[in-house]
Every structure is written in structure tokens, then in C-alpha cells.
Design an enzyme around this catalytic site. Structure first.
Site, PDB file in Angstrom:
ATOM      1  N   HIS A  54       6.805 -23.886   7.772  1.00  0.00           N
ATOM      2  CA  HIS A  54       8.259 -23.693   7.641  1.00  0.00           C
ATOM      3  C   HIS A  54       9.065 -24.712   8.439  1.00  0.00           C
ATOM      4  O   HIS A  54      10.235 -24.906   8.187  1.00  0.00           O
ATOM      5  CB  HIS A  54       8.665 -22.248   7.951  1.00  0.00           C
ATOM      6  CG  HIS A  54       8.730 -21.905   9.402  1.00  0.00           C
ATOM      7  ND1 HIS A  54       7.636 -21.616  10.148  1.00  0.00           N
ATOM      8  CD2 HIS A  54       9.779 -21.796  10.250  1.00  0.00           C
ATOM      9  CE1 HIS A  54       8.004 -21.340  11.393  1.00  0.00           C
ATOM     10  NE2 HIS A  54       9.315 -21.442  11.484  1.00  0.00           N
TER      11      HIS A  54
ATOM     12  N   ASP B  46      -1.601 -21.761  16.624  1.00  0.00           N
ATOM     13  CA  ASP B  46      -0.397 -21.185  16.012  1.00  0.00           C
ATOM     14  C   ASP B  46       0.677 -22.258  15.780  1.00  0.00           C
ATOM     15  O   ASP B  46       1.358 -22.235  14.763  1.00  0.00           O
ATOM     16  CB  ASP B  46       0.149 -20.088  16.945  1.00  0.00           C
ATOM     17  CG  ASP B  46       1.314 -19.327  16.343  1.00  0.00           C
ATOM     18  OD1 ASP B  46       1.276 -19.062  15.135  1.00  0.00           O
ATOM     19  OD2 ASP B  46       2.263 -18.985  17.087  1.00  0.00           O
TER      20      ASP B  46
ATOM     21  N   ARG C 298       0.815  -1.203   0.000  1.00  0.00           N
ATOM     22  CA  ARG C 298       0.000   0.000   0.000  1.00  0.00           C
ATOM     23  C   ARG C 298       0.859   1.267   0.000  1.00  0.00           C
ATOM     24  O   ARG C 298       0.452   2.297  -0.489  1.00  0.00           O
ATOM     25  CB  ARG C 298      -0.860  -0.042   1.265  1.00  0.00           C
ATOM     26  CG  ARG C 298      -1.935   0.996   1.320  1.00  0.00           C
ATOM     27  CD  ARG C 298      -2.669   0.929   2.625  1.00  0.00           C
ATOM     28  NE  ARG C 298      -2.559  -0.435   3.200  1.00  0.00           N
ATOM     29  CZ  ARG C 298      -3.212  -0.824   4.270  1.00  0.00           C
ATOM     30  NH1 ARG C 298      -4.018  -0.016   4.878  1.00  0.00           N
ATOM     31  NH2 ARG C 298      -3.066  -2.044   4.741  1.00  0.00           N
TER      32      ARG C 298
ATOM     33  N   HIS D 115       2.931 -27.068  12.993  1.00  0.00           N
ATOM     34  CA  HIS D 115       4.305 -27.549  13.195  1.00  0.00           C
ATOM     35  C   HIS D 115       4.360 -28.848  14.006  1.00  0.00           C
ATOM     36  O   HIS D 115       5.008 -29.821  13.606  1.00  0.00           O
ATOM     37  CB  HIS D 115       5.152 -26.501  13.911  1.00  0.00           C
ATOM     38  CG  HIS D 115       5.134 -25.142  13.263  1.00  0.00           C
ATOM     39  ND1 HIS D 115       5.074 -24.965  11.899  1.00  0.00           N
ATOM     40  CD2 HIS D 115       5.190 -23.888  13.787  1.00  0.00           C
ATOM     41  CE1 HIS D 115       5.086 -23.659  11.633  1.00  0.00           C
ATOM     42  NE2 HIS D 115       5.147 -22.995  12.751  1.00  0.00           N
TER      43      HIS D 115
ATOM     44  N   LYS E  40       5.023 -19.708  24.759  1.00  0.00           N
ATOM     45  CA  LYS E  40       5.865 -18.512  24.657  1.00  0.00           C
ATOM     46  C   LYS E  40       6.318 -18.139  26.067  1.00  0.00           C
ATOM     47  O   LYS E  40       5.674 -18.511  27.049  1.00  0.00           O
ATOM     48  CB  LYS E  40       5.082 -17.359  24.032  1.00  0.00           C
ATOM     49  CG  LYS E  40       4.694 -17.667  22.577  1.00  0.00           C
ATOM     50  CD  LYS E  40       4.658 -16.416  21.726  1.00  0.00           C
ATOM     51  CE  LYS E  40       4.190 -16.705  20.315  1.00  0.00           C
ATOM     52  NZ  LYS E  40       5.258 -17.007  19.368  1.00  0.00           N
TER      53      LYS E  40
ATOM     54  N   GLU F 178       9.452 -21.349  23.253  1.00  0.00           N
ATOM     55  CA  GLU F 178      10.057 -20.072  22.855  1.00  0.00           C
ATOM     56  C   GLU F 178      10.271 -19.228  24.100  1.00  0.00           C
ATOM     57  O   GLU F 178       9.465 -19.289  25.036  1.00  0.00           O
ATOM     58  CB  GLU F 178       9.117 -19.325  21.903  1.00  0.00           C
ATOM     59  CG  GLU F 178       8.941 -20.012  20.577  1.00  0.00           C
ATOM     60  CD  GLU F 178       8.088 -19.179  19.640  1.00  0.00           C
ATOM     61  OE1 GLU F 178       8.653 -18.503  18.778  1.00  0.00           O
ATOM     62  OE2 GLU F 178       6.855 -19.193  19.798  1.00  0.00           O
TER      63      GLU F 178
END
Ligand code: BG6
Length: 551
Positions: A242, A299, A105, A304, A402, A280
Site C-alpha cells: 500500500h 512486516d 464465517r 514498504h 513501533k 510508528e
């Protein structure tokens, strides 16, 4: 070709005819040789009968093509995608006829966009920054300003892509990377269709790369898939997980299927349970908008961790082709059984204030952009069973969170105790269960834990010791980033490392009942930042007579 120090390669010269490997070929680990790829030796490599047959790099150079990134100013693009594209160029794996177009944008000029790409590449690239690589890459960089609802912007995109075909020789081969929220997929897909960019044309290919999350439950994932497949041919859709691009995850396939010694014990005769951990130390870190309302299970576990579990539990595939690999993973995901008592065999938590290393950090509810009454979990642990002959009776425990004690991802296969121990009971009190631990990150490698005699002394005292394989110590090449591998695979049209729609749907099917149950519970249990999660999770394993590993 000769073996050389890493990162000495350059782009193959435009005069070299490097055959694009555009077949939907089987998965082959990328070459472990970094090569000097000057024009002459790259050309020689195809014709020279003396070329090192172990070199696996040349057939994996992408053919002429371009990549268009939607969401190019976002976090993922800045930290991962742009640096990965540069690193591929630096390793000589991109063709000279390569284009990179950013669509955003912001009212930027092309030069401004190039500066933006350069800045982010310099900040995050894995291989050394070289002006020569940059110059060649920069010559194919374009910028299109616009919003997703503006057909004119897509016409400009279409013109830009045509100009790349003409001036850079990208030959109509274009990949579209949707690094945008799922709600934008339908609109972007339709715009691409309307301006004629979605369908492969006259021997050229068009591919779309979709970042997770693929929906937020089974129904939305199906809807998303319906919309995308209306526009793109299913074989042109590449869904990114990933973790599958990580070398250590692929090493699971090597460990299990290239060796004789693991397979005989990889089953319920010997395995007690499996713990898959993705921890994490960071918090929600500027991603509040995406994360709040999504939470740890959607998530990380849905994609994963279920993929890691499928690779751990699957049978040997007939080959590493996409079809054979997915057939085995799908069997595992279809055989997953949820615990009857979800309260006893799942756990949720939300981080409270505490420490990340030596920094004092705020709790989740005090993070910028988070609803102060949010019930989103930042920690999730679940028990799953795989109802197959190989795994019946072996629980798989999956956990992620997390702001935990440290960043670590590992798959720990924990073995049953030896059926008989001919020692004094006091001599084995420090003997735990044997384990094979695949260290996905950091310090990538494999650890085996077993008992050994404590030296000296008069009694036969046995204690746990570790035997380690470390990638960093055994190989001189550093592992490519997951996104390097996956972007290159898309450009090569090589699909084994991308989850299929069926896998995505099965994963939601596993998670949906758990999410539904959690939605009735209210606030997740708090845990102090820097610790290993909520008490609930400890109790969940204790109920089964186990303890979480302290990675
Ligand atoms: C992403 C998640 O898929 O993976 C993030 O959305 C997470 O929340 C990230 O931080 C972790 O990736 P890695 O490769 O650093 O383990």
C-alpha cells in the site's frame, strides 16, 4: 465539466456509456480535478470537444465490475478497504454497475452485513458521508456466509456473482480481494478455481488481489506464488504494497523525473548517505496474532522500505508502464549488497513500557496475545549498499519501529559537505549536511535543508534552515488514501503500482540472511516506548560516522 469543490461528484448515471479503461495502460497520476459528474456532463465529456483536456478523471472510471472481499470482517477491511470503496463511489470513480460481496464465517443476513459496511464506512471514510452515494453502493452489496473449506459456500458465491452480473450488469468482471493470512491463499484460490470463478471468461476479467505478507521468506514466497499462479493467470495477480499507493511515494517519481535540478546531484558525487525511516507511535495494537513471530523487518522493511529504496535509487524508466518501472526497480534490488558484518550494521529492538504521547503504555511482552518470551523485534535497522556506478559507496540506512517518538515516514537524502568552507570554523559549527527530505507522511511534502547566514552580528555565522513544500499548502485537493488508488487500479487493470513476483523474491533474498543471523541472537535490545529505538541502532550509525535524523 467544470472545476468544483471537492466531493461534489455523484455516480455517473447508468445511461451514460463510460468506456472502461481496461488496457494494461501506463501509470498516470489520477486527476487533480474533482468534477461534477452528472449524467449529462459525464456524457458530454466524451463527445464535447470543449471539454477540459486537463481533466484526467473520466478515463479512470472503472467499467462494470464487482469486488469480493475474503476476510471482510477483519481490521484492514473495516478501516481501509470498505471506506476506500465508498470514497471511490463518492468521487464518481465507480460505475453504476458495481457490486461488493463480503464472504465471512459469521451467520449474518445481507441487511446485517450492509449495516456493518455502513457503520465502518461512516467511521473511516475520507470524503463526506452522503446518503445518495450510500444508497447506490448498498444496492450492489451482497453477503455470502461460509468457511474457506466449504465447497458449498463457494457455489453460493458463484451464484451471487452470477446474480450481480444479471441484475446489476457487472458483466462477469470480478476481483477477489484476499485480505486473509497467507496460509489461507492456497485453499481460497483452489475453491475459486473449482467453482469456475478464477479464469477470465468470454471477454470478462477475473483478478486476484493479494495482501502482504507474501510469505515469510524466499522459499515460502516462491511456494505461495506457485500455488496462486496455478489458478490465476500471472497478469491477473495484483500484490498490494500500500505504500506504492501513497501520493507522496508517487511524488518521488515526479520530483526525480519531472525536474532538472535534482538529477545532477542524485549520485555518489554529492550524496553522502540516505536514511529511510518508517516510524510508528502505535504498538502492536490488537494484531498480536499476525505480528508475533513476524516482526518489524518482515512486516515493513521487506516490502514498504525496500520499495521506497528502489524508487529512490532507480534510473529513469523508459516510461511509467509496469514493465519499464519494474525493470528499473528490479535492477536496484538485484544490485543490493548486504554488509559483511551483520552484527555491526544491523540493529534490533523490542519496545518496553513507556509513553505514547500522554498515555502510559505496556511493553511488547506484556501486550495481549504476545508470547511473554517472544524474541520478535519491534524495531529493525539495516545498512544496505547498492553496487552500481551511481550509488557505489553511498550507504542506505533503513529503519522502522513501533512505539517510537512519533508517526513519521520519510526518505532523507543527505549530501556531502561542501569541499571547502571559507568561514571561521566557529561560524559553521551549527551547519549540518544539506538534505532533501521527502516527507511521505504525515504533513506530506518535501523539505530542503541548507545553511543560511544568521542575520545581524558581525561574523559570517551560518546555520541550518529549511525550505518547505507542503501538499496541504500548495494544492487544494486532499490526497486519496493509498487503498483508493490501488483498488481503482485493480478494477482498471492498471498494474504499475503493484510489485512483481521478481521484486518480492529479491526483497526476501535481501532479508533472509539478516533474519537468519538475528535468529541466532536471542532477545532483541529493549527500548523505552516513546523514544527513538535501541542504543544498538544509534551505535550502528555512529560506527559509520553518522547520526539518525530526528524527524
Ligand atoms: C502495514 C503493517 O503494512 O503498514 C502495519 O503491516 C503498519 O504493521 C502499517 O502499522 C502502517 O501503514 P501506514 O499507511 O499507516 O503507514
Amino acid at each position: 465539466l467544470r472545476r468544483s469543490a471537492p466531493w461534489t461528484s455523484t455516480y455517473p448515471s447508468p445511461s451514460v456509456s463510460v468506456q472502461p479503461s481496461d488496457e494494461r495502460s501506463s501509470f498516470a497520476p489520477s486527476g487533480s480535478y474533482e468534477t461534477v459528474s452528472t449524467a449529462s456532463n459525464a456524457a458530454d465529456a466524451w463527445t464535447n470537444p470543449l471539454r477540459d483536456p486537463r481533466d484526467l478523471r473520466l478515463p479512470r472510471i472503472a467499467g462494470p465490475c464487482s469486488i469480493v472481499i475474503f476476510g471482510v470482517t477483519g481490521d484492514l477491511s473495516r478501516k481501509k478497504l470498505l471506506p476506500a470503496i465508498y470514497d471511490l463511489a463518492n468521487r464518481g470513480l465507480l460505475p453504476p454497475s458495481f457490486g461488493l460481496t463480503g464472504f465471512a464465517r459469521r451467520d449474518w443476513t445481507e441487511d446485517h452485513f450492509k449495516d456493518f459496511v455502513k457503520e465502518n464506512v461512516q467511521a473511516h471514510c475520507r470524503t463526506p458521508f452522503k446518503e445518495s452515494t450510500w444508497k447506490q453502493l448498498a444496492a450492489g452489496i451482497r453477503f455470502v456466509q461460509g468457511t474457506f473449506d466449504d465447497p458449498k459456500a463457494f457455489e453460493r458465491l458463484s451464484d451471487t456473482v452470477a446474480e450481480l452480473d444479471r441484475d446489476r450488469g457487472t458483466r462477469g468482471n470480478h476481483a477477489f480481494y484476499m485480505s486473509v493470512p497467507p496460509r489461507a491463499f492456497p485453499q481460497v484460490s483452489r475453491q475459486l478455481a473449482d467453482c469456475g470463478l478464477a479464469k477470465s471468461d468470454k471477454g470478462a476479467w477475473r483478478r486476484v488481489i493479494i495482501e502482504k505478507p507474501f510469505g515469510h521468506d524466499l522459499a515460502s514466497a516462491k511456494e505461495l506464488d506457485r500455488v496462486v499462479s496455478e489458478v490465476f493467470d500471472p497478469s491477473s495477480v495484483f500484490r498490494i504494497d500500500h505504500y506504492l499507493g501513497k501520493e507522496t511515494v508517487q511524488n518521488m517519481l515526479a520530483l526525480r523525473f519531472a525536474n532538472a535540478m535534482y538529477e545532477p546531484i542524485w549520485n555518489n558525487n554529492y550524496v553522502d548517505h540516505v536514511q529511510i525511516t518508517m516510524a510508528e507511535d502505535i504498538g502492536v495494537a490488537g494484531r498480536a496474532g499476525y505480528y508475533d513471530g513476524i516482526g518489524a523487518a518482515r512486516d515493513i522493511i521487506q516490502n514498504h522500505l525496500l520499495q521506497l529504496m528502489a524508487l529512490t535509487a532507480m534510473e529513469e524508466p523508459v516510461s511509467f508502464s509496469a514493465a519499464d518501472l519494474t525493470a528499473e526497480k528490479t535492477k536496484v534490488l538485484s544490485a543490493v549488497r548486504l554488509p559483511k558484518d551483520l552484527a555491526a550494521h544491523t540493529a534490533r529492538g523490542q519496545y518496553a513500557a513507556g509513553w505514547q504521547g500522554s498515555h502510559e503504555v505496556v511493553g511488547y511482552l506484556d501486550e495481549k496475545g504476545i508470547n511473554p518470551a517472544s524474541t520478535t523485534e519491534t524495531y529493525a535497522a539495516i545498512r544496505l549498499d547498492v553496487d552500481t556506478r551511481r550509488w557505489a559507496g553511498v550507504p542506505f540506512y533503513l529503519r522502522t519501529g513501533k512505539r517510537l517518538g512519533k508517526r513519521v515516514t520519510e526518505i532523507a537524502v543527505i549530501f556531502k559537505r561542501a569541499p571547502h568552507l571559507p568561514f571561521e570554523t566557529t561560524a559553521t559549527k551549527e551547519l549540518g549536511k544539506n538534505a532533501i527530505v521527502i516527507r511521505v507522511q504525515p504533513d506530506e511534502g518535501v523539505t530542503m535543508r541548507f545553511g543560511a547566514k544568521v542575520p545581524g552580528g558581525t561574523s559570517m555565522e551560518v546555520r541550518d534552515v529549511s525550505m518547505d513544500f507542503g501538499y496541504g499548502r500548495s494544492f487544494t485537493e486532499s490526497s486519496p488514501e493509498a487503498y483508493e488508488r490501488l483498488i481503482l487500479d485493480v478494477l482498471l487493470g492498471d498494474p504499475p503500482l503493484f510489485p512483481t513476483t521478481r521484486e518480492v523474491e529479491l526483497s526476501w533474498q535481501i532479508l533472509d540472511p539478516i533474519e537468519e543471523f538475528w535468529s541466532t541472537l536471542g532477545q532483541p535490545q529493549p527500548y523505552r516506548s516513546g523514544t527513538w529505538g535501541p542504543q544498538e541502532a544509534t551505535e550502528m550509525l555512529a560506527r559509520d560516522g553518522h547520526r539518525w535524523r530526528m524527524p
